[in-house]
Design a protein around this motif. Structure first.
Motif, PDB file in Angstrom:
ATOM      1  N   TYR A   5      32.664  16.610 -15.972  1.00  0.00           N
ATOM      2  CA  TYR A   5      34.066  16.662 -16.414  1.00  0.00           C
ATOM      3  C   TYR A   5      34.870  15.908 -15.379  1.00  0.00           C
ATOM      4  CZ  TYR A   5      38.669  18.754 -17.478  1.00  0.00           C
ATOM      5  OH  TYR A   5      39.996  18.962 -17.792  1.00  0.00           O
ATOM      6  N   ASN A  21      41.128  22.624 -11.426  1.00  0.00           N
ATOM      7  CA  ASN A  21      42.276  23.533 -11.308  1.00  0.00           C
ATOM      8  C   ASN A  21      41.779  24.969 -11.463  1.00  0.00           C
ATOM      9  OD1 ASN A  21      42.000  22.246 -14.000  1.00  0.00           O
ATOM     10  ND2 ASN A  21      43.385  23.865 -14.652  1.00  0.00           N
ATOM     11  N   VAL A  22      42.533  25.872 -10.887  1.00  0.00           N
ATOM     12  CA  VAL A  22      42.089  27.272 -10.837  1.00  0.00           C
ATOM     13  C   VAL A  22      41.871  27.841 -12.244  1.00  0.00           C
ATOM     14  CG1 VAL A  22      42.850  29.598 -10.234  1.00  0.00           C
ATOM     15  CG2 VAL A  22      43.078  27.762  -8.579  1.00  0.00           C
ATOM     16  N   GLY A  23      42.767  27.496 -13.162  1.00  0.00           N
ATOM     17  CA  GLY A  23      42.642  28.025 -14.521  1.00  0.00           C
ATOM     18  C   GLY A  23      41.351  27.594 -15.187  1.00  0.00           C
ATOM     19  N   LEU A  24      40.954  26.358 -14.916  1.00  0.00           N
ATOM     20  CA  LEU A  24      39.706  25.848 -15.498  1.00  0.00           C
ATOM     21  C   LEU A  24      38.508  26.637 -14.960  1.00  0.00           C
ATOM     22  CD1 LEU A  24      38.772  22.154 -15.970  1.00  0.00           C
ATOM     23  CD2 LEU A  24      37.275  23.558 -14.587  1.00  0.00           C
ATOM     24  N   GLU A  71      43.597  33.900 -21.207  1.00  0.00           N
ATOM     25  CA  GLU A  71      42.319  34.559 -20.937  1.00  0.00           C
ATOM     26  C   GLU A  71      42.172  35.802 -21.795  1.00  0.00           C
ATOM     27  OE1 GLU A  71      41.939  35.352 -16.753  1.00  0.00           O
ATOM     28  OE2 GLU A  71      42.220  33.236 -16.259  1.00  0.00           O
ATOM     29  N   ARG A  96      34.319  32.919 -17.398  1.00  0.00           N
ATOM     30  CA  ARG A  96      34.222  33.966 -18.434  1.00  0.00           C
ATOM     31  C   ARG A  96      32.868  33.888 -19.151  1.00  0.00           C
ATOM     32  NH1 ARG A  96      39.462  32.467 -21.569  1.00  0.00           N
ATOM     33  NH2 ARG A  96      38.831  34.041 -23.056  1.00  0.00           N
ATOM     34  N   ARG A 123      30.725  21.464 -15.466  1.00  0.00           N
ATOM     35  CA  ARG A 123      31.080  22.708 -16.172  1.00  0.00           C
ATOM     36  C   ARG A 123      29.884  23.073 -17.034  1.00  0.00           C
ATOM     37  NH1 ARG A 123      36.840  21.873 -18.953  1.00  0.00           N
ATOM     38  NH2 ARG A 123      36.798  24.168 -18.887  1.00  0.00           N
ATOM     39  N   GLU A 125      42.669  23.007 -23.778  1.00  0.00           N
ATOM     40  CA  GLU A 125      41.861  24.223 -23.751  1.00  0.00           C
ATOM     41  C   GLU A 125      42.628  25.525 -23.945  1.00  0.00           C
ATOM     42  OE1 GLU A 125      38.625  24.244 -20.958  1.00  0.00           O
ATOM     43  OE2 GLU A 125      38.955  22.134 -20.471  1.00  0.00           O
ATOM     44  N   LEU A 126      43.951  25.490 -23.743  1.00  0.00           N
ATOM     45  CA  LEU A 126      44.668  26.766 -23.835  1.00  0.00           C
ATOM     46  C   LEU A 126      45.492  26.888 -25.108  1.00  0.00           C
ATOM     47  CD1 LEU A 126      46.096  27.075 -20.177  1.00  0.00           C
ATOM     48  CD2 LEU A 126      43.945  27.975 -21.075  1.00  0.00           C
ATOM     49  N   ARG A 143      46.832  18.550 -19.039  1.00  0.00           N
ATOM     50  CA  ARG A 143      45.695  18.247 -19.911  1.00  0.00           C
ATOM     51  C   ARG A 143      44.911  19.523 -20.252  1.00  0.00           C
ATOM     52  NH1 ARG A 143      40.420  15.399 -17.420  1.00  0.00           N
ATOM     53  NH2 ARG A 143      39.016  15.636 -19.172  1.00  0.00           N
ATOM     54  N   PHE A 144      44.668  20.335 -19.236  1.00  0.00           N
ATOM     55  CA  PHE A 144      43.902  21.571 -19.445  1.00  0.00           C
ATOM     56  C   PHE A 144      44.607  22.459 -20.463  1.00  0.00           C
ATOM     57  CE2 PHE A 144      43.242  26.026 -17.841  1.00  0.00           C
ATOM     58  CZ  PHE A 144      41.925  26.159 -18.236  1.00  0.00           C
ATOM     59  N   GLU A 148      47.968  30.514 -18.288  1.00  0.00           N
ATOM     60  CA  GLU A 148      46.507  30.608 -18.091  1.00  0.00           C
ATOM     61  C   GLU A 148      46.040  32.047 -18.231  1.00  0.00           C
ATOM     62  OE1 GLU A 148      45.820  27.042 -14.801  1.00  0.00           O
ATOM     63  OE2 GLU A 148      45.816  29.129 -14.155  1.00  0.00           O
ATOM     64  N   THR A 183      50.782  19.976 -12.714  1.00  0.00           N
ATOM     65  CA  THR A 183      50.041  18.739 -12.432  1.00  0.00           C
ATOM     66  C   THR A 183      49.573  18.122 -13.749  1.00  0.00           C
ATOM     67  OG1 THR A 183      47.949  19.906 -12.334  1.00  0.00           O
ATOM     68  CG2 THR A 183      49.167  19.710 -10.265  1.00  0.00           C
ATOM     69  N   GLN A 192      46.614  17.391 -14.423  1.00  0.00           N
ATOM     70  CA  GLN A 192      45.382  18.091 -14.791  1.00  0.00           C
ATOM     71  C   GLN A 192      45.698  19.410 -15.489  1.00  0.00           C
ATOM     72  OE1 GLN A 192      42.272  17.478 -15.098  1.00  0.00           O
ATOM     73  NE2 GLN A 192      41.570  19.594 -15.407  1.00  0.00           N
ATOM     74  N   PHE A 193      46.708  20.128 -15.004  1.00  0.00           N
ATOM     75  CA  PHE A 193      47.072  21.366 -15.700  1.00  0.00           C
ATOM     76  C   PHE A 193      47.573  21.034 -17.101  1.00  0.00           C
ATOM     77  CE2 PHE A 193      50.122  24.262 -17.407  1.00  0.00           C
ATOM     78  CZ  PHE A 193      49.393  25.439 -17.401  1.00  0.00           C
ATOM     79  N   ARG A 229      38.545  29.695 -13.777  1.00  0.00           N
ATOM     80  CA  ARG A 229      38.590  31.054 -14.354  1.00  0.00           C
ATOM     81  C   ARG A 229      38.072  31.058 -15.785  1.00  0.00           C
ATOM     82  NH1 ARG A 229      42.570  34.900 -11.885  1.00  0.00           N
ATOM     83  NH2 ARG A 229      42.563  35.983 -13.876  1.00  0.00           N
ATOM     84  N   ARG A 230      38.478  30.037 -16.521  1.00  0.00           N
ATOM     85  CA  ARG A 230      38.074  29.976 -17.929  1.00  0.00           C
ATOM     86  C   ARG A 230      36.554  29.859 -18.042  1.00  0.00           C
ATOM     87  NH1 ARG A 230      40.934  29.544 -22.324  1.00  0.00           N
ATOM     88  NH2 ARG A 230      40.049  28.647 -24.206  1.00  0.00           N
TER      89      ARG A 230
END
Lengths: 472, 363
Positions: free
Chosen positions: A16, A40-43, B218, A49, A11, B248-249, B243-244, B214, B238, B240-241, A45-46
């Motif tokens: 990571y 993951n997709v959200g990561l 954004e 940015r 990243r 991060e969110l 944790r993310f 998510e 998941t 991973q989600f 996308r984030r």
């Protein structure tokens, strides 16, 4: 699973380790060989940015500095130990690892490694080939004289294949052209893009301009959607969603061909080595391998000669320098391809010429692995369903065709090697939009000239020209 | 765990099992009693050569009824599921599935209220302050979740602001390969949420799905928007989600992942412990529902702890009796936990052996 190699996500260049892990097996043992962190997709996308920030960082370097980094990276890539997750990877480790997950023999990996090294080392020449020798100021100042180009996007997103490492040489010039890279590696070939990035970082490149996101199909789609420009490698069905999207350059099947003109066809034996190299090199895995030999006459004799020579190619150990073909990492794929070809061979108007020269069937098992042995088919016309097909092994159709029908009958062809001096035929080939790259004379389809564009021009893909006048 | 703690845990597990057996008897009595039961189960019992009311004495005895078939819930007459004891009570029908074909319908009288009131007891007040308002960024329409989240907000003294989201449309778009349109629809939902969050500054609590969380993050900082607790569910989650989202969110907001559906109710998430490494572990609302992990080849056999298998649900409420329903999910079997001394499930995901891509969309 203790002791397994692990490849992290990068990243903005930072490793990571994901909780979502894919395990790619060794092609022969089928035991897990490497763990790969999946994004993951959200990561994704984030992170995307931050594309503008990455672009601004790269803009802070001069073209000359970037060429210098590439040159240093070439040596590092070819000769040094570089980080691989928490471990180190020597050049020989790299060769063995690529072989382990793709099945590509060591000798072919080394050849591909050399290709990549050459592109890195000669980056200025490569970029000059793509820009047709534009002044460096176009990259550094945005213009040179009255010529000005602007970047079409903030980064280049690339969804990569697993078939052969050499393909990675295609996207590297983006870095030298000041475009940050966002890469989704193929599941069986995560090694090469990771090593290229590490070589560049250790050569002084800013880590922030590299994103490396092993991911599922949805992750790849997100990269292509979010990046200003994209490249995608894959078969017809996987690249279909991107057809018609001008932001995305599609690298699908090549359907590359050798064409021999009326004027040279009676000397076809002189060109047999060119034909063989075009079909066989790199185990026939590249889109620039020939999958067709189209000739006005002597089709049967050519097919027999090719078949006879190719029948000597047999599976060998991955470490054997004489290895010419690679096994299929997934045996099921080999079986399905063989079955598909056999299904077509049941029809009228086609013959597997190699069949009588080889001992067993096309699908061969060697040390527990599945190989597809080189196959030459003779079709009776360009309309036959096998006349214009491409598979992931040395396969070519020999097709009789009237010279008057060339190039119309060829269809889209990434590379055409035209063995002819016939001015009218050459003119038609030059005028054809279906010919991606044209080799005139006995040049194998897979021989690459690095100062030439490949399947679209990366510079044109990344930059557009603007009208520009300057009175200051 | 010390031997004393182990013994204590065993006692709790045993007590929970006894409570489950007792509750099973009560529910079987209810659903197979001609005075209180629903036509479906009364008719079912009529075809048996044994009497469930007499012979089902434990939870394990439910095996004798066989596996609940999801086809039984597709199409009418839907009133065959209404217990006679509730014949004069207002009934709701909630649907699940239905992007193509006939959705499964489930009758509800009061289950969604009971389930969400029970769930409310699991939410920390500092993260989901009582009296504060909620926003529901999730499916609208004939979904249990829509009413349930609103009831949860009301039960905690708040008002729930709603968005419009038709998940069936999103699934159709994705199946047709219209990814850009699906993305535009997702943004449409997020914009509705942003408008509400800007206009109503008393909103502190949120329900949303992983993908919408998510997408929302954004656009805004949850912290700046005043969100203190996020209740998240509706689709696969998941580790991973998880944790993310936490790293991060959420910016410190409490995260309450849940697993549930219209048929079963709502399973709560085990509190996050470092040793679980963001594994998403759920415990069912026993004894009202049980989630078990069974051998796909022999779904009457529960697998060992830590082993992977197919998720099997059993719902035991006065509204609805659903024994041994094989869900389209797989998971690892998780041992009982102090607060939830019965089986749980770890890392639920679509059941691979069904070999069919599950299109989840934004919901």
């Amino acid at each position: 699973m203790a002791g397994l190699l692990h490849i992290p996500i990068l990243r903005a260049g930072d490793p990571y380790r994901s909780l979502d892990i894919a395990r790619t097996p060794h092609y022969r043992t089928r035991e897990p060989f490497v763990e790969i962190s999946l994004a993951n997709v959200g990561l994704i996308r984030r992170d995307l940015r931050q594309q503008q920030e990455a672009k601004a960082i790269l803009a802070g370097f001069s073209a000359s500095e970037l060429y210098g980094m590439c040159s240093r990276a070439a040596a590092l890539f070819g000769e040094s130990s570089l980080p691989l997750g928490d471990s180190a990877q020597s050049p020989e480790d790299y060769v063995r690892q690529v072989s382990a997950t793709t099945g590509l023999p060591n000798v072919m990996v080394r050849r591909n490694m050399q290709k990549i090294r050459t592109v890195l080392a000669d980056m200025e020449t490569v970029v000059n080939g793509l820009t047709r020798h534009l002044d460096r100021d176009v990259f550094d100042a945005g213009y040179a004289g009255d010529v000005s180009y602007f970047p079409r996007g903030d980064s280049l997103g690339v969804v990569l294949p697993s078939n052969s490492p050499g393909v990675h040489s295609l996207w590297i010039p983006a870095f030298a052209m000041k475009v940050p890279l966002v890469l989704k590696p193929g599941s069986a070939e995560p090694w090469t893009p990771y090593r290229i990035i590490q070589a560049l970082i250790h050569a002084g490149a800013p880590p922030q301009v590299f994103g490396y996101y092993p991911a599922d199909h949805a992750g790849g789609g997100e990269i292509l959607r979010q990046c200003g420009r994209g490249m995608v490698f894959g078969d017809v069905s996987s690249t279909r969603p991107w057809q018609g999207d001008p932001r995305i350059e599609i690298h699908g099947p090549g359907y590359s061909k050798i064409v021999i003109g009326e004027d040279c066809i009676d000397d076809w034996e002189q060109y047999l080595d060119v034909m063989l190299a075009s079909i066989l090199e790199n185990s026939g895995r590249s889109c620039i391998n020939a999958s067709g030999v189209w000739v006005p006459r002597h089709a049967e004799a050519i097919a027999e000669a090719l078949a006879q020579r190719l029948a000597t190619v047999v599976p060998r150990d991955e470490a054997d320098d004489a290895a010419q073909i690679a096994p299929f990492a997934d045996a099921g794929v080999a079986g399905r391809i063989a079955k598909m070809i056999d299904g077509e061979l049941d029809s009228e108007g086609v013959r597997d010429v190699t069949a009588r020269y080889r001992a067993g069937s096309r699908l061969a098992i060697y040390r527990g692995c599945s190989y597809l042995l080189p196959t030459i088919v003779l079709c009776d016309s360009p309309e036959h369903p096998l006349a214009n097909r491409e598979f992931l092994f040395p396969f070519a159709s020999v097709v009789p065709v009237s010279q008057a029908e060339i190039p119309r009958a060829l269809g889209p062809s990434l590379v055409v090697t035209a063995i002819t001096r016939d001015r009218a035929l050459i003119a038609r080939l030059l005028a054809s939009p279906n010919v991606g790259r044209l080799n005139l004379g006995g040049i194998p389809t897979c021989r690459i000239s690095w100062d030439q564009p490949h399947e679209g021009n990366l510079f044109d893909h990344l930059y557009a020209r603007r009208a520009f006048q300057c009175a200051v | 765990m010390t031997p004393a703690a182990q013994n204590q845990m065993l006692d709790k597990t045993l007590a929970a099992r006894q409570a489950l057996d007792a509750w099973t008897r009560e529910i079987v009595q209810w659903h197979f009693n001609p005075e209180t039961g629903c036509p479906f189960w009364l008719e079912f019992a009529h075809k048996l050569d044994w009497d469930p009311r007499r012979e089902v004495q434990t939870y394990a005895d439910l095996d004798r009824l066989g596996f609940f078939q999801d086809e039984w819930l597709r199409g009418g007459p839907v009133r065959r599921w209404i217990p006679r004891a509730y014949a004069n009570r207002p009934a709701y029908v909630f649907e699940t599935g239905g992007s193509t074909g006939v959705p499964k319908s489930r009758i509800n009288i009061e289950d969604f209220r009971i389930d969400y009131e029970d769930f409310s007891d699991e939410l920390p007040d500092e993260a989901f302050p009582r009296g504060s308002d909620w926003i529901m960024i999730g499916p609208s329409g004939p979904r249990r979740l829509r009413l349930a989240v609103e009831h949860l907000a009301q039960h905690r003294g708040g008002i729930c602001f709603m968005t419009d989201l038709d998940p069936r449309w999103v699934i159709k778009l994705i199946k047709r390969g219209k990814i850009d349109e699906a993305e535009a629809y997702k943004q449409h939902v997020v914009e509705q949420a942003l408008t509400l969050l800007r206009a109503h500054d008393g909103i502190r609590c949120m329900f949303t799905t992983p993908k919408l969380l998510e997408a929302l993050c954004e656009k805004i900082s949850l912290k700046k928007a005043g969100i203190r607790g996020v209740f998240c569910g509706g689709t696969e989650m998941t580790p991973q989600f998880h944790r993310f989202a936490v790293e991060e969110l959420l910016e410190g907001a409490y995260f309450a992942p849940t697993y549930g559906n219209t048929l079963m109710g709502l399973a709560v998430h085990k509190p996050r412990l470092p040793e679980d490494n963001y594994a998403v572990i759920y415990y069912p609302p026993a004894p009202r529902a049980m989630i078990e992990v069974v051998d796909p080849a022999d779904p009457s056999r529960v697998v060992e702890y830590g082993q992977t298998g197919r998720v099997r649900l059993t719902t035991l409420t006065r509204d609805f009796f659903m024994p041994r329903f094989l869900e389209r999910d797989e998971a690892e079997r998780e041992p009982p936990y102090e607060r939830y001394p019965w089986d749980g499930v770890r890392n639920v995901r679509p059941f691979q052996a069904l070999n069919k891509t599950v299109v989840e969309g934004v919901y």
